[in-house]
Design an enzyme around this catalytic site. Sequence first.
Site, short mmCIF file in Angstrom:
data_model
loop_
_atom_site.label_atom_id
_atom_site.label_comp_id
_atom_site.label_asym_id
_atom_site.label_seq_id
_atom_site.Cartn_x
_atom_site.Cartn_y
_atom_site.Cartn_z
N CYS A 133 -3.28 -2.16 4.52
CA CYS A 133 -3.00 -2.59 5.89
C CYS A 133 -2.54 -4.04 5.92
O CYS A 133 -3.35 -4.96 5.73
CB CYS A 133 -4.26 -2.39 6.74
N CYS A 136 -4.08 -6.25 8.72
CA CYS A 136 -5.51 -6.55 8.52
C CYS A 136 -5.68 -7.64 7.47
O CYS A 136 -6.45 -8.58 7.65
CB CYS A 136 -6.28 -5.31 8.06
N ASP A 137 -4.98 -7.50 6.35
CA ASP A 137 -5.25 -8.36 5.19
C ASP A 137 -4.15 -9.38 4.88
O ASP A 137 -4.37 -10.31 4.11
CB ASP A 137 -5.47 -7.48 3.94
#
Length: 311
Positions: A133, A136-137
């Site tokens: 993701c 997200c990261d």
Amino acid sequence: MENWELIIIGAGAAGLAAGIYGARSGLKTLIIEEKMAGGTTSDAPVVENYPGFPQISGGELAQKITLHCKKAGVTIRELETVTDLDLTGERKIVKTTRTAYEAKAIIIATGSHYREIGVKGEKEFRGRGVSYCGVCDGPLFKGKRVLVIGGGNSAATTTLYLSGIAAEVTVVHRRDAFRAEEALVKDIASKKNVQVFLNTEVREIKGEKLVTNVVLFDKKAGETKELAVDAVFVQVGEAPNSQIARDAGIEVDDEGYIKSNIFQRTNIPGVYAAGDVTNHPVKQVGTAVGEGITAALEAYGYIRQPYYYRK
Ligand SMILES: Cc1cc2nc3c(=O)[nH]c(=O)nc-3n(C[C@H](O)[C@H](O)[C@H](O)COP(=O)(O)OP(=O)(O)OC[C@H]3O[C@@H](n4cnc5c(N)ncnc54)[C@H](O)[C@@H]3O)c2cc1C
């Protein structure tokens, strides 16, 4: 056992849209969600193709849909996983990690999960440089070198998002052309800090505590080389979250997607499927919303049997 008229499994775009229509039709509606409401839409860095929102972050869009659903009067139980379904009787039984429920109709809107590439190092370095993701990261790798694996829309949007954060982005795709939308491919070509390796496979992800290198195989040249990277974003598609449905006797296609017709009906009366978990050929927020709406209105017809309901 708690009694509901309509239970929806999954609070992504499909489940939340179904919730809005279920509650507005007057059905006592519950959504059960194993994470937090919002679903995969929250993972999209930017959404530019959902009508009415020329540009909005996936997180904000997911929040707006969730809020709308709550305002419509739907009860959403978060951090509760559906583990088992008994769909044999007229009353459908839904078992979760917390309790058991009964409903007249069920909508399965459990979405899909990221596919793995299955190479050495992928599991070992998951969460230590290997991610599925970008939104997200990605921010963890500001100013670093990152690798994106894949050639579809997810890989392309992740690449574009990361190009604004990382110093260098390398995209590796095993085929000779991208599958992603033309507009995204053009955007990638215009980015100075993005390099693309087509016809190339990742053979291994290496590191010590964190990812340091990847081993690449150039299929045309027949050559293997190593590339230093700090993170690997695997974006090679998704597989449906259909196990509980399959175990309960719902028919799926060869890839495990739930077979549903244009009314979102499955092979079991009173059980509907919507969104990325179905065999619908398009997997987008807009199509998930549309399928959720159809499923909820069909569930309403099944439960209340109005004169116009097509059996
Ligand atoms: C990186 C990325 C970028 C994207 N960009 C775009 C874009 O720009 N435009 C666009 O239209 N689409 C985009 N998409 C696709 C879009 O996000 C999906 O098609 C859409 O969100 C699917 O919605 P859904 O409700 O079917 O599934 P999901 O949103 O995945 O929701 C399913 C929900 O079910 C829950 N669940 C699963 N199993 C259980 C269980 N057993 N018990 C309880 N809950 C369960 C999950 O936790 C999840 O919240 C993107 C996707 C990704 C990954």
